[in-house]
Design a protein around this motif. Structure first.
Motif, PDB file in Angstrom:
ATOM      1  N   SER A  54       0.825  -1.202   0.000  1.00 21.93           N
ATOM      2  CA  SER A  54       0.000   0.000   0.000  1.00 21.93           C
ATOM      3  C   SER A  54       0.861   1.254   0.000  1.00 21.93           C
ATOM      4  O   SER A  54       1.644   1.463   0.926  1.00 21.93           O
ATOM      5  N   PRO A  55       0.699   2.119  -1.005  1.00 26.92           N
ATOM      6  CA  PRO A  55       1.442   3.384  -0.979  1.00 26.92           C
ATOM      7  C   PRO A  55       1.020   4.281   0.191  1.00 26.92           C
ATOM      8  O   PRO A  55       1.786   5.124   0.630  1.00 26.92           O
ATOM      9  N   LEU A  56      -0.183   4.067   0.705  1.00 27.58           N
ATOM     10  CA  LEU A  56      -0.663   4.868   1.826  1.00 27.58           C
ATOM     11  C   LEU A  56      -0.069   4.435   3.166  1.00 27.58           C
ATOM     12  O   LEU A  56       0.007   5.237   4.095  1.00 27.58           O
ATOM     13  N   MET A  57       0.352   3.161   3.255  1.00 30.31           N
ATOM     14  CA  MET A  57       0.785   2.657   4.556  1.00 30.31           C
ATOM     15  C   MET A  57       2.167   2.022   4.584  1.00 30.31           C
ATOM     16  O   MET A  57       2.738   1.878   5.662  1.00 30.31           O
ATOM     17  N   SER A  58       2.710   1.622   3.463  1.00 31.18           N
ATOM     18  CA  SER A  58       3.968   0.869   3.462  1.00 31.18           C
ATOM     19  C   SER A  58       5.115   1.622   4.120  1.00 31.18           C
ATOM     20  O   SER A  58       5.993   1.008   4.733  1.00 31.18           O
ATOM     21  N   TRP A  59       5.106   2.951   4.052  1.00 32.22           N
ATOM     22  CA  TRP A  59       6.165   3.762   4.645  1.00 32.22           C
ATOM     23  C   TRP A  59       6.264   3.576   6.155  1.00 32.22           C
ATOM     24  O   TRP A  59       7.308   3.810   6.755  1.00 32.22           O
ATOM     25  N   LEU A  60       5.202   3.123   6.791  1.00 34.51           N
ATOM     26  CA  LEU A  60       5.214   2.926   8.243  1.00 34.51           C
ATOM     27  C   LEU A  60       6.177   1.826   8.672  1.00 34.51           C
ATOM     28  O   LEU A  60       6.671   1.843   9.801  1.00 34.51           O
ATOM     29  N   TYR A  61       6.452   0.880   7.754  1.00 38.19           N
ATOM     30  CA  TYR A  61       7.404  -0.193   8.081  1.00 38.19           C
ATOM     31  C   TYR A  61       8.827   0.331   8.207  1.00 38.19           C
ATOM     32  O   TYR A  61       9.696  -0.365   8.717  1.00 38.19           O
ATOM     33  N   ARG A  62       9.108   1.545   7.772  1.00 37.61           N
ATOM     34  CA  ARG A  62      10.431   2.138   7.987  1.00 37.61           C
ATOM     35  C   ARG A  62      10.641   2.477   9.458  1.00 37.61           C
ATOM     36  O   ARG A  62      11.773   2.576   9.916  1.00 37.61           O
ATOM     37  N   PHE A  63       9.544   2.693  10.185  1.00 34.27           N
ATOM     38  CA  PHE A  63       9.621   3.113  11.579  1.00 34.27           C
ATOM     39  C   PHE A  63       9.184   2.032  12.559  1.00 34.27           C
ATOM     40  O   PHE A  63       9.571   2.072  13.721  1.00 34.27           O
ATOM     41  N   LEU A  64       8.361   1.111  12.093  1.00 33.71           N
ATOM     42  CA  LEU A  64       7.793   0.103  12.981  1.00 33.71           C
ATOM     43  C   LEU A  64       8.020  -1.298  12.421  1.00 33.71           C
ATOM     44  O   LEU A  64       8.018  -1.497  11.206  1.00 33.71           O
ATOM     45  N   SER A  65       8.151  -2.258  13.310  1.00 33.37           N
ATOM     46  CA  SER A  65       8.236  -3.654  12.889  1.00 33.37           C
ATOM     47  C   SER A  65       6.858  -4.117  12.445  1.00 33.37           C
ATOM     48  O   SER A  65       5.855  -3.416  12.635  1.00 33.37           O
ATOM     49  N   VAL A  66       6.798  -5.306  11.878  1.00 35.62           N
ATOM     50  CA  VAL A  66       5.509  -5.872  11.460  1.00 35.62           C
ATOM     51  C   VAL A  66       4.576  -5.961  12.665  1.00 35.62           C
ATOM     52  O   VAL A  66       3.423  -5.534  12.601  1.00 35.62           O
ATOM     53  N   GLN A  67       5.076  -6.484  13.780  1.00 34.73           N
ATOM     54  CA  GLN A  67       4.242  -6.600  14.975  1.00 34.73           C
ATOM     55  C   GLN A  67       3.950  -5.230  15.575  1.00 34.73           C
ATOM     56  O   GLN A  67       2.844  -4.976  16.048  1.00 34.73           O
ATOM     57  N   GLY A  68       4.917  -4.325  15.548  1.00 29.67           N
ATOM     58  CA  GLY A  68       4.705  -2.985  16.094  1.00 29.67           C
ATOM     59  C   GLY A  68       3.600  -2.236  15.371  1.00 29.67           C
ATOM     60  O   GLY A  68       2.745  -1.592  16.000  1.00 29.67           O
ATOM     61  N   LEU A  69       3.594  -2.302  14.044  1.00 28.21           N
ATOM     62  CA  LEU A  69       2.539  -1.641  13.279  1.00 28.21           C
ATOM     63  C   LEU A  69       1.197  -2.315  13.531  1.00 28.21           C
ATOM     64  O   LEU A  69       0.170  -1.638  13.692  1.00 28.21           O
TER      65      LEU A  69
END
Length: 166
Positions: A54-69
């Motif tokens: 998702s272009p809307l959400m994929s950037w969040l993985y730069r800051f959070l782990s899979v479990q963290g997100l």
């Protein structure tokens, strides 16, 4: 039996009130349940490909782990559920929570466009693959969130009834 004994306008109001309540608390149940599931590894891994594409959400993985997100999403979903449930106490906040749920469901429905293999390989649209079958429920949840937002915004604008002279 009770509803049948009411006049037509009262019967209509009663049915609307009951059905809106069913929609509201079904939405609350689903949001809270899905939110709670986000704290488990199988759910975090289950949504990883949806978020990663998702272009809307994929950037969040730069800051959070899979479990963290997944945990963050769980907190958001449970929070929205709690605030939507409190419509009678805080209608304006509940309306905003419902609007937040509308935005959330629009984002999750966008996964149907951005995630590979959402459509059945070899058949394409309109044949749902496993990913789309998981996501399609969000169309109904989007409608439920819109209904609860409208009802809460209406309640927030309604005058508070007077209890008599002071």
């Amino acid at each position: 039996m009770f509803i049948a004994a009411l006049s037509r306008p009262l019967r209509t109001t009663a049915v609307q009130t009951i059905s809106t309540g069913i929609v509201r608390y079904s939405l609350v149940l689903v949001l809270a349940w899905l939110g709670a599931m986000k704290f488990f590894t199988y759910e975090a891994e289950g949504i990883e490909s949806l978020v990663a594409n998702s272009p809307l959400m994929s950037w969040l993985y730069r800051f959070l782990s899979v479990q963290g997100l997944s945990n963050l999403l769980g907190v958001i979903e449970i929070g929205l559920a709690a605030l939507i449930a409190l419509w009678w106490l805080m209608p304006r906040i509940s309306a905003l929570a419902s609007a937040g749920a509308v935005a959330m469901f629009l984002i999750t429905l966008s996964f149907m466009i951005t995630t590979p293999d959402v459509w059945q390989p070899g058949y394409g649209f309109p044949f749902l693959g496993a990913g789309a079958a998981f996501l399609i429920k969000d169309a109904v949840l989007l409608g439920a969130a819109a209904v609860t937002a409208a009802e809460s915004f209406t309640r927030a604008r309604a005058p508070i009834p007077s209890t008599g002279p002071r």
